[in-house]
Design a protein around this motif. Structure first.
Motif, PDB file in Angstrom:
ATOM      1  N   ALA A   6      22.443 110.792  35.156  1.00 26.46           N
ATOM      2  CA  ALA A   6      23.009 110.797  33.768  1.00 26.46           C
ATOM      3  C   ALA A   6      23.124 109.406  33.190  1.00 26.46           C
ATOM      4  N   ALA A   7      23.062 109.263  31.851  1.00 27.95           N
ATOM      5  CA  ALA A   7      23.164 107.935  31.161  1.00 27.95           C
ATOM      6  C   ALA A   7      24.601 107.445  31.128  1.00 27.95           C
ATOM      7  N   ASP A   8      24.783 106.105  31.244  1.00 27.58           N
ATOM      8  CA  ASP A   8      26.135 105.479  31.199  1.00 27.58           C
ATOM      9  C   ASP A   8      26.636 105.506  29.758  1.00 27.58           C
ATOM     10  N   PRO A   9      27.833 106.124  29.468  1.00 26.98           N
ATOM     11  CA  PRO A   9      28.332 106.190  28.065  1.00 26.98           C
ATOM     12  C   PRO A   9      28.750 104.860  27.469  1.00 26.98           C
ATOM     13  N   ALA A  10      29.020 103.828  28.337  1.00 27.11           N
ATOM     14  CA  ALA A  10      29.438 102.511  27.807  1.00 27.11           C
ATOM     15  C   ALA A  10      28.303 101.736  27.217  1.00 27.11           C
ATOM     16  N   VAL A  11      27.124 102.199  27.502  1.00 26.65           N
ATOM     17  CA  VAL A  11      25.971 101.460  26.998  1.00 26.65           C
ATOM     18  C   VAL A  11      25.662 101.942  25.583  1.00 26.65           C
ATOM     19  N   ARG A  12      25.630 100.983  24.510  1.00 26.74           N
ATOM     20  CA  ARG A  12      25.347 101.311  23.107  1.00 26.74           C
ATOM     21  C   ARG A  12      23.978 100.797  22.697  1.00 26.74           C
ATOM     22  N   THR A  13      23.499 101.424  21.673  1.00 27.79           N
ATOM     23  CA  THR A  13      22.224 100.939  21.151  1.00 27.79           C
ATOM     24  C   THR A  13      22.449  99.595  20.485  1.00 27.79           C
ATOM     25  N   PRO A  14      21.501  98.705  20.442  1.00 24.91           N
ATOM     26  CA  PRO A  14      21.683  97.356  19.893  1.00 24.91           C
ATOM     27  C   PRO A  14      22.012  97.349  18.407  1.00 24.91           C
ATOM     28  N   THR A  15      21.718  98.357  17.621  1.00 25.09           N
ATOM     29  CA  THR A  15      21.915  98.340  16.163  1.00 25.09           C
ATOM     30  C   THR A  15      23.204  99.011  15.732  1.00 25.09           C
ATOM     31  N   ALA A  16      23.994  99.543  16.626  1.00 24.62           N
ATOM     32  CA  ALA A  16      25.184 100.312  16.225  1.00 24.62           C
ATOM     33  C   ALA A  16      26.265  99.435  15.606  1.00 24.62           C
ATOM     34  N   ALA A  17      26.656  98.343  16.289  1.00 25.52           N
ATOM     35  CA  ALA A  17      27.753  97.481  15.783  1.00 25.52           C
ATOM     36  C   ALA A  17      27.359  96.747  14.516  1.00 25.52           C
ATOM     37  N   PRO A  18      26.206  96.108  14.401  1.00 26.15           N
ATOM     38  CA  PRO A  18      25.823  95.427  13.159  1.00 26.15           C
ATOM     39  C   PRO A  18      25.750  96.362  11.987  1.00 26.15           C
ATOM     40  N   SER A  19      25.380  97.557  12.222  1.00 32.81           N
ATOM     41  CA  SER A  19      25.285  98.491  11.109  1.00 32.81           C
ATOM     42  C   SER A  19      26.646  98.774  10.504  1.00 32.81           C
ATOM     43  N   ARG A  20      27.664  98.890  11.296  1.00 33.41           N
ATOM     44  CA  ARG A  20      29.017  99.144  10.766  1.00 33.41           C
ATOM     45  C   ARG A  20      29.566  97.937  10.005  1.00 33.41           C
ATOM     46  N   ARG A  21      29.325  96.743  10.551  1.00 33.99           N
ATOM     47  CA  ARG A  21      29.793  95.525   9.859  1.00 33.99           C
ATOM     48  C   ARG A  21      29.115  95.373   8.501  1.00 33.99           C
ATOM     49  N   PHE A  22      27.894  95.701   8.462  1.00 34.20           N
ATOM     50  CA  PHE A  22      27.160  95.593   7.204  1.00 34.20           C
ATOM     51  C   PHE A  22      27.754  96.510   6.146  1.00 34.20           C
TER      52      PHE A  22
END
Length: 695
Positions: A6-22
């Motif tokens: 199974a995939a680790d849930p702590a791992v995020r895609t690289p574009t998730a955080a910048p998209s919210r700040r924008f």
């Protein structure tokens, strides 16, 4: 193999955080842009509308600062009506107002009828068509402490009413809280200034002034014309000046030229000069000419104590330094009061609680008659004749005692000559004195005057006006006054004076009252006079003794002067009545003795002169001479009882023989003894020495 891990849930895609700040930044930018757009829109809306909603706020704020109502509407406009008011904040700051009205302060007196057209009761000022412009950078510089520069101040029309009551309340005075600090006057510089027309109505009860004025101003100058009434006299004023802009700038170094013409009744003022502060009258340097019916009429509205005089004309120079509370300096080049010619230099300090006047009064000639109105004597001859027709000559016009409490003064008086009147052949020349006025007490001290060749008059005079009635004191001494030089004695060519010699004496007197007549009516004191080295006309002496034979002889062979062995007078004055204790003239020919009384209260004369010849005279009636009547109408007559006693025996003897009628008229004389007169003079001198030692 690893596909089932199974995939680790702590791992995020690289574009998730910048998209919210924008998204957050974009929202903030959008909000800011919206706010900016709203502000620009509000500013544009405000500019388009002229910010009318600030009119009400500014009315409230300015009304609080002035302590009275201020509105951007006509005074008679209905409450709540829209003001004709426009403000621009983009580019130069500009305020335009169709109307500005300022009301009277709370508690002001009811408006009187005098007011410019269009200004209703209860309002002080109404201005129309106002235009004010200034730059933002000038406003910011003013906030840093630099002078406030205003590009333009323009007013189409001003109507104002200035009203002051007798108690000092005035509708133009601004109220300030008791705990509010005093603020210095702001420095203001104006580029362009204009007022097309101003109308002003003035009603000042303390000055008894009612006037209307029309004026205009621009950067080239001020023009004002005014007319009305001042103290029930017609008033006319004209003023023209240079540019008023330096007056508005606080601390301005450049004075402004002006020309003033003022007529108030018979008083006329012409002035031309320069002044730095028109409202404060500081930095003043002006020449002037001033004329009028009396100096007192000029001093009264200025709060100064000046004497009531004859008509006058003066010219000189008036100066005042630019500093706050600077004194006034008057260089009086010439003042003609009646026939008098005066000049002087004076300093008036108005900063103290009581004005202080100092300086020197000089004069080529001062005629006492020109100061007569100060003690109630009419200035015009017709008025004096009318007063004498009433049977009294002592002035009974009441003094203006309150005027002596208007100010204090310390003056040096230096006169080349003092003219006493037509009865005197020579003036007092020169005269020096010190004049002081302190808390309503007037004194003339250190009086020193020269009369003729070697004569002196010294002493002091005082007037205390602190009570309901003035208290008067006089202490004068005369020494060696030459009568032949001083008195005007009209005689035929070649004839000597009626009387000559050196007159000496002293006068100590006091009294109280509200006029010269009242002062003399209450007088108490003493007058002593004596003549030394004197001579008297024998013709006058024989005529006084009704010695017909010797008088006829003198008319034929000529008069000759008889030496005065003794001539003294000692008059006691009590409650206004002067009584001679001793009054006599002794010559080798005759002795003249005067007794009786003179009332200064009623001006009645009750004097009798008796003449006793020392020598033989064949036709001497030796009858007393009575002086009766009043000071205005004296009556000289012979004592008829004594005359009948002398003439009746002569008439009876004439029935016997004509030659016998001469016998009762023969006067053997008393031998000419003068021991009694010398003894009397000695006693008077001894008494004087004792009084002097006692003092």
């Amino acid at each position: 193999m690893n596909d089932g891990v199974a995939a680790d849930p702590a791992v995020r895609t690289p574009t998730a955080a910048p998209s919210r700040r924008f998204l957050l930044v974009r929202r903030m930018a959008a909000t800011g842009a919206a706010l900016l757009l709203a502000a620009v829109a509000a500013l544009a809306w405000g500019e388009w509308r002229g910010w009318p909603w600030l009119a009400g706020w500014s009315e409230g704020w300015l009304s609080g600062q002035l302590g009275r109502e201020l509105c951007w509407r006509p005074p008679d406009a209905p409450s709540g009506s829209a003001p004709g008011w426009r403000l621009s904040l983009i580019g130069p700051l500009r305020l335009q107002a169709a109307d500005l009205a300022v009301a009277d302060p709370a508690g002001a007196a009811a408006a009187r009828p005098s007011a410019p057209e269009g200004l209703p009761a209860g309002w002080t000022l109404h201005a129309r068509d106002l235009d004010l412009r200034l730059r933002w950078r000038d406003l910011l510089a003013w906030r840093r402490g630099e002078p406030l520069r205003i590009e333009q101040v323009g007013i189409g029309h001003i109507a104002a009413r200035l009203q002051r009551e007798a108690d000092g309340r005035a509708n133009w005075l601004l109220e300030r809280a008791a705990d509010a600090p005093a603020r210095p006057r702001p420095a203001v510089q104006i580029g362009t200034l204009w007022l097309r027309e101003g109308r002003l109505a003035i009603d000042d009860r303390p000055l008894a002034l009612q006037a209307d004025a029309v004026f205009s101003l621009d950067e080239r100058g001020v023009k004002l014309r005014s007319g009305g009434r001042w103290r029930q006299q017609p008033l006319s004023l004209a003023l023209e000046t240079g540019s008023p802009l330096p007056w508005i700038a606080a601390g301005a170094a450049a004075p402004v030229g002006f020309a003033l013409s003022l007529e108030a009744g018979a008083t006329l003022l012409r002035a031309q000069g320069r002044v730095r502060d028109l409202l404060g009258l500081r930095g003043l340097d002006t020449g002037f000419t001033l004329s009028g019916p009396s100096l007192a009429r000029v001093g009264e509205p200025l709060g100064l104590t000046l004497p009531t005089t004859a008509s006058f004309r003066a010219q000189g120079r008036l100066l005042r330094e630019p500093a706050e509370a600077s004194p006034w300096r008057l260089q009086l080049a010439q003042a003609r009061i009646g026939r008098s010619e005066l000049s002087g230099d004076f300093v008036l300090d108005t900063a103290a609680a009581r004005p202080q006047l100092g300086g020197t009064l000089r004069g080529r000639a001062l005629w006492l008659a020109d100061l007569g109105p100060a003690i109630g004597v009419p200035a015009q001859a017709a008025e004096r004749q009318a007063a004498a027709a009433d049977g009294r000559i002592l002035p009974d016009r009441r003094f203006d005692l309150p005027s002596l409490d208007r100010m204090d003064a310390a003056l040096t008086v230096s006169l080349d000559r003092l003219e006493l009147g037509e009865a005197f052949a020579r003036p007092i020349a020169p005269l020096q004195a010190r004049l002081r006025l302190q808390q309503a007490v007037l004194s003339i001290d250190e009086l020193a005057a020269r009369v003729g060749s070697g004569g002196q008059i010294t002493g002091s005079i005082g007037l205390d006006a602190r009570g309901a009635q003035a208290r008067w004191t006089t202490a004068l001494r005369a020494t060696g006054v030459p009568l032949e030089d001083w008195l005007r004695q009209t005689r035929a060519s070649g004839a000597g004076p009626w009387i000559s010699g050196r007159l000496s004496g002293d006068l100590l007197m006091q009294g109280q009252g509200r006029s010269t007549a009242e002062l003399l009516a209450s007088a108490d004191g003493r007058l002593r006079l004596g003549i030394t080295q004197g001579r008297m006309s024998q013709l006058a002496l024989e005529a006084a003794g009704i010695d017909v034979a010797q008088a006829l002889g003198l008319l034929l062979v000529g008069d000759r002067g008889l030496p005065l062995r003794c001539a003294v007078a000692d008059l006691q004055v009590r409650d206004g009545t002067a009584t001679p204790r001793v009054m006599l003239v002794d010559t080798p020919d005759s002795l003249v003795v005067v007794d009786g009384a003179l009332s200064l209260a009623t001006e009645q004369l009750m004097l009798r002169a008796r003449v006793r010849p020392h020598d033989f005279s064949p036709l001497s009636l030796r009858t007393p001479i009575d002086v009766r009547g009043t000071l205005a109408r004296p009556k000289v007559s012979l004592d008829t009882r004594g005359l009948v006693q002398r003439l009746l025996p002569s008439a009876l003897l004439a029935l016997v023989t004509p030659a016998a009628a001469l016998l009762p008229l023969l006067d053997p004389g008393d031998g000419g003894s003068d021991a009694g007169c010398r003894d009397l003079a000695s006693r008077l001198g001894t008494a004087s020495d004792r009084r002097g030692a006692g003092r």
